[in-house]
Write an enzyme that holds these catalytic residues in place. Structure first.
Site, short mmCIF file in Angstrom:
data_model
loop_
_atom_site.label_atom_id
_atom_site.label_comp_id
_atom_site.label_asym_id
_atom_site.label_seq_id
_atom_site.Cartn_x
_atom_site.Cartn_y
_atom_site.Cartn_z
N GLU A 252 14.35 15.08 -2.16
CA GLU A 252 15.55 14.40 -1.69
C GLU A 252 16.80 15.19 -2.10
O GLU A 252 16.74 16.00 -3.03
CB GLU A 252 15.60 13.00 -2.32
CG GLU A 252 14.25 12.33 -2.20
CD GLU A 252 14.36 10.85 -2.01
OE1 GLU A 252 15.47 10.33 -1.89
OE2 GLU A 252 13.29 10.22 -1.99
N GLU B 150 0.83 -1.22 0.00
CA GLU B 150 0.00 0.00 0.00
C GLU B 150 0.86 1.27 0.00
O GLU B 150 0.52 2.27 -0.66
CB GLU B 150 -0.92 -0.02 1.24
CG GLU B 150 -1.84 1.16 1.37
CD GLU B 150 -2.84 1.28 0.23
OE1 GLU B 150 -3.64 0.34 0.06
OE2 GLU B 150 -2.84 2.29 -0.48
N GLY C 288 12.41 19.68 3.11
CA GLY C 288 12.33 18.22 3.25
C GLY C 288 11.32 17.56 2.32
O GLY C 288 10.97 16.40 2.48
N VAL D 182 2.79 3.50 -3.39
CA VAL D 182 2.24 4.59 -4.23
C VAL D 182 1.37 5.48 -3.36
O VAL D 182 0.50 5.00 -2.63
CB VAL D 182 1.37 4.04 -5.38
CG1 VAL D 182 0.92 5.18 -6.29
CG2 VAL D 182 2.11 2.99 -6.20
N ILE E 121 -2.14 8.01 1.12
CA ILE E 121 -3.46 7.94 0.45
C ILE E 121 -3.87 6.48 0.35
O ILE E 121 -3.11 5.66 -0.17
CB ILE E 121 -3.41 8.54 -0.98
CG1 ILE E 121 -2.79 9.93 -0.98
CG2 ILE E 121 -4.80 8.56 -1.60
CD1 ILE E 121 -2.56 10.51 -2.38
N LYS F 43 5.40 4.30 -10.10
CA LYS F 43 4.08 4.29 -9.46
C LYS F 43 2.99 4.01 -10.49
O LYS F 43 2.01 3.31 -10.19
CB LYS F 43 3.85 5.62 -8.74
CG LYS F 43 4.84 5.81 -7.57
CD LYS F 43 4.84 7.23 -7.04
CE LYS F 43 5.82 7.40 -5.88
NZ LYS F 43 6.05 8.80 -5.51
N GLY G 282 1.95 7.35 -0.71
CA GLY G 282 2.21 7.48 0.73
C GLY G 282 1.00 7.13 1.59
O GLY G 282 0.59 5.98 1.68
N GLY H 30 6.24 11.31 3.16
CA GLY H 30 6.36 11.75 4.56
C GLY H 30 6.27 10.55 5.49
O GLY H 30 5.53 9.60 5.24
#
Ligand code: HSE
Length: 429
Positions: free
Chosen positions: A192, A131, A189, A134, A138, A207, A136, A304
């Site tokens: 990257e 899960e 942040g 892709v 959601i 993704k 994060g 995040g």
């Protein structure tokens, strides 16, 4: 009867790994209560001692040796948060071989070797859940697989890379250059230190492959995705786009056409009244068009530590439910069917073109002839600004076959009055 204790092993104590441990500490009591489970984080492995220390766990619960997670017969569920292809692929294989359920957030791996790992999980009568790979936090993968299963998805359009969405938002709303917006994203942040995969579109392509496999049920292949990064888009393009009622986003688009799957990642002009236009900053969204439901959009934080940790721990709970009652067997129940792919040149698209030309007679005639010869119909022409001695011309086409547009462009670039390297951006229809 005493409830069975299910033990979790975690590989990788980086940003997401630490997020998972923090969320576990915060919520495990309520998670267990709500789901009538006894889940226990048994051990975390990372090669870096300092990362392990930062977790603030008892010495017996951390190790620098991954085999203490992979080969411990008491561990039922392994979470892989190392990222990259190796050793993640070997570790997941080993965990499945050892009879463990596996959770991963690894998009690179799932896009390139997902099928092989899911096949192995199925063979072993286990599950591999992903899960968090892709979108994060959601709830996306399980929704695409389960909740849309009764419909026929025609197209999915995603803003699935937070770094590039942040960059475009700040260029659009803050007037920043691409480089300034990237530096700001890194400082905050959201990007990257090495954002190559993000700005070049590869992260979004990974993704897209994962989502396309689920919604179309066909074997989407990474090397069949047309990928173009954000490098060609300037502040001027964003300003022109806004003037004519659009914003620019990096989109991942998958569609099932009669000839096969068409998969592409590229910047696109998105109409300001499209729901995707209001997805700002580092946020992500996936807009799905299907026959029966028509249109649905999933929106939220695509990255995040804490949002991603919610997806990882939800997968852990799902694995625990499967262990308890065999609720679900595999995220893809059977090997995906092979499919044909539609090359980008065969697609029908509208284009935005911004060119610089010497301000002399015959330039418009040359443009008109080149487009006319290739049957490319023009919808809008703007010429109102000069750049030094040069005239700036912006053209929006009607829908055309990409190949025909590219042929016209080639002819145009042969005129000495037209300067090289025009901006070319597709429109979302
Ligand atoms: N680097 C990704 C992004 C987050 O910018 O969205 C992880 O998938």
């Amino acid at each position: 009867m005493a409830k069975r204790i299910l033990k979790i092993g975690l590989l990788g104590a980086g940003i997401i790994g630490k997020g998972v441990v923090d969320l576990y500490k915060r919520n495990i009591e309520s998670i267990n209560k709500k789901n009538d489970l006894v889940l226990v984080l048994e051990r975390v492995a990372d090669r870096d001692q300092s990362r392990l220390q930062a977790l603030d766990l008892a010495a017996g619960n951390v190790t620098t040796d991954a085999s203490q997670v992979l080969d411990d017969p008491d561990i039922n569920i392994v979470i892989e948060l190392i990222g990259g292809l190796e050793p993640a692929r070997s570790f997941i294989t080993r965990a499945l071989e050892n009879g463990k359920y596996v959770i991963t957030a690894n998009k690179d791996l799932m896009a390139t070797h997902g099928q092989e790992l899911l096949d192995l999980a199925r063979e072993k009568n286990l599950n591999l859940f992903y899960e968090a790979s892709v979108g994060g936090g959601i709830p996306l993968i399980r929704t695409l697989k389960h909740s849309l299963v009764a419909d026929r998805v025609k197209r999915l359009v995603g803003i699935v890379n937070g770094t590039t969405n942040y960059i475009f938002t700040r260029m659009d709303q803050g007037g920043l250059s691409r480089q300034e917006a990237l530096s700001e994203a890194q400082k905050l942040g959201f990007a990257e230190a090495d954002p190559t995969n993000d700005v070049e579109g590869l992260d979004a392509a990974y993704k897209l492959v994962i989502m396309a496999n689920l919604v179309f049920g066909k074997k989407a292949k990474l090397d069949q995705v047309y990928v173009q990064g954000i490098g060609g888009v300037t502040y001027e393009d964003i300003a022109y786009a806004r003037e004519i009622g659009y914003t620019i986003k990096l989109l991942a688009i998958g569609e099932e056409l009669p000839e096969g799957l068409a998969l592409r990642v590229h910047p696109a002009l998105v109409p300001l009244d499209h729901p995707l236009a209001s997805v700002l900053n580092e946020l992500n969204a996936v807009f799905v068009e299907a026959e029966a439901v028509r249109e649905v959009m999933f929106y939220g934080p695509g990255a995040g530590a804490m949002p991603t940790a919610t997806a990882v721990l939800a997968d852990v709970v799902e694995a625990a439910r499967c262990i308890r009652s065999k609720a679900e067997n595999g995220m893809i129940e059977k090997p995906l069917a092979e499919t044909d792919f539609v090359p980008i040149g065969d697609l029908q698209v509208r284009f935005y073109l911004r060119i610089l030309a010497e301000d002399r007679p015959g330039v418009f005639a040359a443009l008109a002839n080149s487009f006319g010869d290739e049957n490319v119909s023009l919808d809008m022409i703007i010429q109102k600004r000069r750049v030094g001695e040069l005239a700036e011309i912006v053209i929006i086409t009607h829908k055309v076959k990409e190949e025909a547009f590219q042929r016209a462009l080639k002819k145009i670039s042969d005129f000495s009055a037209i300067k090289p390297d025009p901006s070319i951006i597709r429109l979302l229809e």
